[in-house]
Design a protein around this motif. Structure first.
Motif, mmCIF file in Angstrom:
data_model
loop_
_atom_site.group_PDB
_atom_site.id
_atom_site.type_symbol
_atom_site.label_atom_id
_atom_site.label_comp_id
_atom_site.label_asym_id
_atom_site.label_seq_id
_atom_site.Cartn_x
_atom_site.Cartn_y
_atom_site.Cartn_z
ATOM 1 N N VAL A 232 57.854 30.535 69.244
ATOM 2 C CA VAL A 232 56.401 30.557 69.027
ATOM 3 C C VAL A 232 55.989 31.930 68.507
ATOM 4 O O VAL A 232 56.508 32.950 68.935
ATOM 5 N N ASP A 233 55.032 31.940 67.570
ATOM 6 C CA ASP A 233 54.595 33.191 66.947
ATOM 7 C C ASP A 233 53.338 33.772 67.591
ATOM 8 O O ASP A 233 53.166 34.984 67.659
ATOM 9 N N ILE A 234 52.435 32.898 68.036
ATOM 10 C CA ILE A 234 51.215 33.337 68.720
ATOM 11 C C ILE A 234 51.112 32.525 70.007
ATOM 12 O O ILE A 234 51.020 31.294 69.971
ATOM 13 N N MET A 235 51.144 33.210 71.141
ATOM 14 C CA MET A 235 51.157 32.540 72.438
ATOM 15 C C MET A 235 49.898 32.866 73.220
ATOM 16 O O MET A 235 49.473 34.029 73.285
ATOM 17 N N VAL A 236 49.281 31.828 73.810
ATOM 18 C CA VAL A 236 48.083 32.018 74.633
ATOM 19 C C VAL A 236 48.364 31.407 76.005
ATOM 20 O O VAL A 236 48.406 30.188 76.155
ATOM 21 N N PHE A 237 48.577 32.261 76.997
ATOM 22 C CA PHE A 237 48.845 31.802 78.363
ATOM 23 C C PHE A 237 47.557 31.726 79.170
ATOM 24 O O PHE A 237 46.604 32.458 78.915
ATOM 25 N N ASN A 238 47.562 30.839 80.167
ATOM 26 C CA ASN A 238 46.588 30.936 81.253
ATOM 27 C C ASN A 238 47.199 30.313 82.504
ATOM 28 O O ASN A 238 48.012 29.392 82.430
ATOM 29 N N MET A 287 60.309 37.350 73.012
ATOM 30 C CA MET A 287 59.338 37.567 71.952
ATOM 31 C C MET A 287 59.458 38.975 71.381
ATOM 32 O O MET A 287 59.719 39.930 72.115
ATOM 33 N N ASP A 288 59.275 39.079 70.080
ATOM 34 C CA ASP A 288 59.391 40.345 69.358
ATOM 35 C C ASP A 288 57.985 40.884 69.091
ATOM 36 O O ASP A 288 57.232 40.280 68.318
ATOM 37 N N PRO A 289 57.598 42.013 69.708
ATOM 38 C CA PRO A 289 56.228 42.509 69.543
ATOM 39 C C PRO A 289 55.878 42.892 68.113
ATOM 40 O O PRO A 289 54.696 43.005 67.779
ATOM 41 N N LYS A 290 56.881 43.072 67.255
ATOM 42 C CA LYS A 290 56.605 43.406 65.850
ATOM 43 C C LYS A 290 56.258 42.167 65.029
ATOM 44 O O LYS A 290 55.719 42.282 63.930
ATOM 45 N N LYS A 291 56.578 40.983 65.571
ATOM 46 C CA LYS A 291 56.368 39.754 64.816
ATOM 47 C C LYS A 291 55.465 38.754 65.528
ATOM 48 O O LYS A 291 54.959 37.824 64.884
ATOM 49 N N THR A 292 55.291 38.906 66.826
ATOM 50 C CA THR A 292 54.574 37.910 67.607
ATOM 51 C C THR A 292 53.408 38.553 68.351
ATOM 52 O O THR A 292 53.336 39.764 68.513
ATOM 53 N N ARG A 293 52.495 37.711 68.827
ATOM 54 C CA ARG A 293 51.358 38.182 69.625
ATOM 55 C C ARG A 293 51.239 37.317 70.865
ATOM 56 O O ARG A 293 51.422 36.093 70.816
ATOM 57 N N VAL A 294 50.885 37.965 71.978
ATOM 58 C CA VAL A 294 50.717 37.271 73.247
ATOM 59 C C VAL A 294 49.325 37.555 73.796
ATOM 60 O O VAL A 294 48.886 38.708 73.845
ATOM 61 N N PHE A 295 48.644 36.480 74.211
ATOM 62 C CA PHE A 295 47.319 36.571 74.811
ATOM 63 C C PHE A 295 47.357 35.949 76.201
ATOM 64 O O PHE A 295 48.158 35.059 76.475
ATOM 65 N N PHE A 296 46.469 36.410 77.058
ATOM 66 C CA PHE A 296 46.315 35.809 78.386
ATOM 67 C C PHE A 296 44.828 35.601 78.631
ATOM 68 O O PHE A 296 44.048 36.556 78.608
#
Length: 417
Positions: A232-238, A287-296
């Motif tokens: 996954v390239d953009i992840m949104v957790f809750n 996940m690679d912080p240079k290529k992906t984004r993580v949100f919570f």
């Protein structure tokens, strides 16, 4: 030879501070320290401590997908709701992907004011949501929402925000167990939702039948779900609501296949801390912080007690069509000891994670819940029909509505961190 330091009595005399006043101030300080957590819950300082771990790039470093930078000093999560005649951003009937549990107008809601409010930060303005930019960014990529039904609502909102510019026949929505995938075929892009209310393996993992009162979570089991999140390239957790069963929580030490289960009971905040740490370890490994984004996404508030905003003692969100206008309002669902865990754990993470702090802004919106205007899981009894308050859903949100704003904030922090 230096003069000896003045005594405390001398200091009191010098500052013209009487011993009685000094004692009073000391008592106030003691009470503030002792009950400071409760005071902060009630007086609106809920997430002030969490600002240090907002995802901010280091000097000279650009976060993945960013196209610009936010105005300096602007906190997009601090603001007010303003009326906007150009809202909603889409019509309920135009988006066939909204579950019947969220289609309030279809299920008889007579008013539409809840659809017309726009979030206005105090120090700047949110960038307008651009469906074309979002889809072009997702070309050949995956965006995934992982969590509970509130995160599923945010997922559906995102699909509704972008699907209109995709021609018929070039989009699809398919559900297979815990995973639901919306595909924009021309873009080779997917927006996905994965049901995992605790992130870890639990006895609530069935995406359809999951109303479990005696909840049980297995320690160290994030890979059970995490194997479906890889790539996954953009992840949104809750994850929050399902943990709120009380002050204690059941943790499984072994496996669900064990005949004799080893279950320990721990404080809820300790169980939640375990899940947060597991999530961060998975992110760091996969996940690679240079290529992906993580949100919570932070806690989504409920409005179960109307008395808290000056309403009927027996009321809740049912029949509420106005917002709460007290800027410092904070309901009793505030569990700061649990929310503090987020700040404690995230602050130690070197992986850039963006907190979507939707809690305070959503706390004002007692008008935006699905209430009784939704498909019911089972037929209502005569007693329920006679008392709508008894079955009003004050947890989930109508679409279009509040959760579209959550995605506007996600859009802003993705492209303008």
């Amino acid at each position: 030879m230096k003069a000896p330091p003045p005594s405390s009595a001398a200091l009191l005399r010098r500052g013209r501070l009487s011993p009685y006043l000094f004692t009073l101030l000391a008592f106030i300080l003691f009470v503030t320290i002792l009950y400071g957590e409760d005071f902060s819950c009630f007086f609106g300082g809920q997430f002030e401590d969490y600002r240090p771990y907002r995802s901010e790039q280091k000097k000279g470093e650009k976060l993945a997908f960013a196209v610009g930078e936010a105005d300096g000093g602007c906190d997009v999560f601090s603001g007010r709701w303003v009326w906007d005649e150009h809202r909603p951003l889409y019509e309920e009937a135009e988006c066939p992907y909204i579950q019947p549990q969220l289609t309030c107008r279809e299920h008889g809601r007579p008013d539409t004011d809840y659809q017309h409010w726009r979030w206005q930060p105090h120090a700047c303005s949110l960038p307008s949501f651009n469906a074309t930019l979002m889809l072009e960014t997702l070309r050949d990529k995956r965006m995934m929402f992982v969590g509970d039904s509130l995160n599923r609502g945010q997922f559906v909102s995102m699909v509704c925000l972008v699907h209109k510019i995709i021609p018929d026949g070039q989009k699809s929505m398919i559900t297979n167990g815990s995973l639901t995938v919306f595909t924009a075929k021309d873009y080779n892009a997917t927006i996905e939702f994965y049901w995992a209310p605790f992130l870890l393996e639990s006895n609530s993992d069935n995406a359809i039948v999951h109303r479990v009162s005696d909840r049980l979570v297995r320690k160290g089991s994030i890979n059970k779900h995490g194997n479906h999140w890889k790539g996954v390239d953009i992840m949104v957790f809750n994850t929050y609501l399902w943990w709120m069963t009380g002050l204690r929580f059941n943790i499984l030490q072994g496996t669900f296949a064990d005949k004799d289960k080893d279950v320990v009971v721990v404080r809820t905040e300790d169980a939640y801390r375990m899940a947060m740490k597991s999530m961060l370890r998975w992110i760091k490994k996969n996940m690679d912080p240079k290529k992906t984004r993580v949100f919570f996404t932070s806690m989504s508030p409920t409005h179960e007690k109307a008395v808290e905003w000056g309403g009927d003692e027996k009321g809740n969100c049912y029949n509420q069509t106005d917002m709460i206008d007290d800027a410092n309002y904070w309901g009793s669902d505030c569990r700061k000891n649990v929310m503090d865990v987020i700040g404690e754990v995230f602050r130690k993470s070197r992986y850039p994670i963006t907190l979507l702090n939707i809690t305070q802004m959503s706390s004002y919106r007692k008008d935006a819940h699905t209430s009784v205007y939704k498909k019911q899981w089972s037929p209502l009894t005569a007693e329920q029909l006679a008392d709508p308050v008894s079955y009003a859903d004050c947890t989930h949100w109508c679409l279009p509505g509040l959760q579209d704003t959550w995605n506007e904030l996600l859009f802003a922090k993705l492209f303008y961190p």
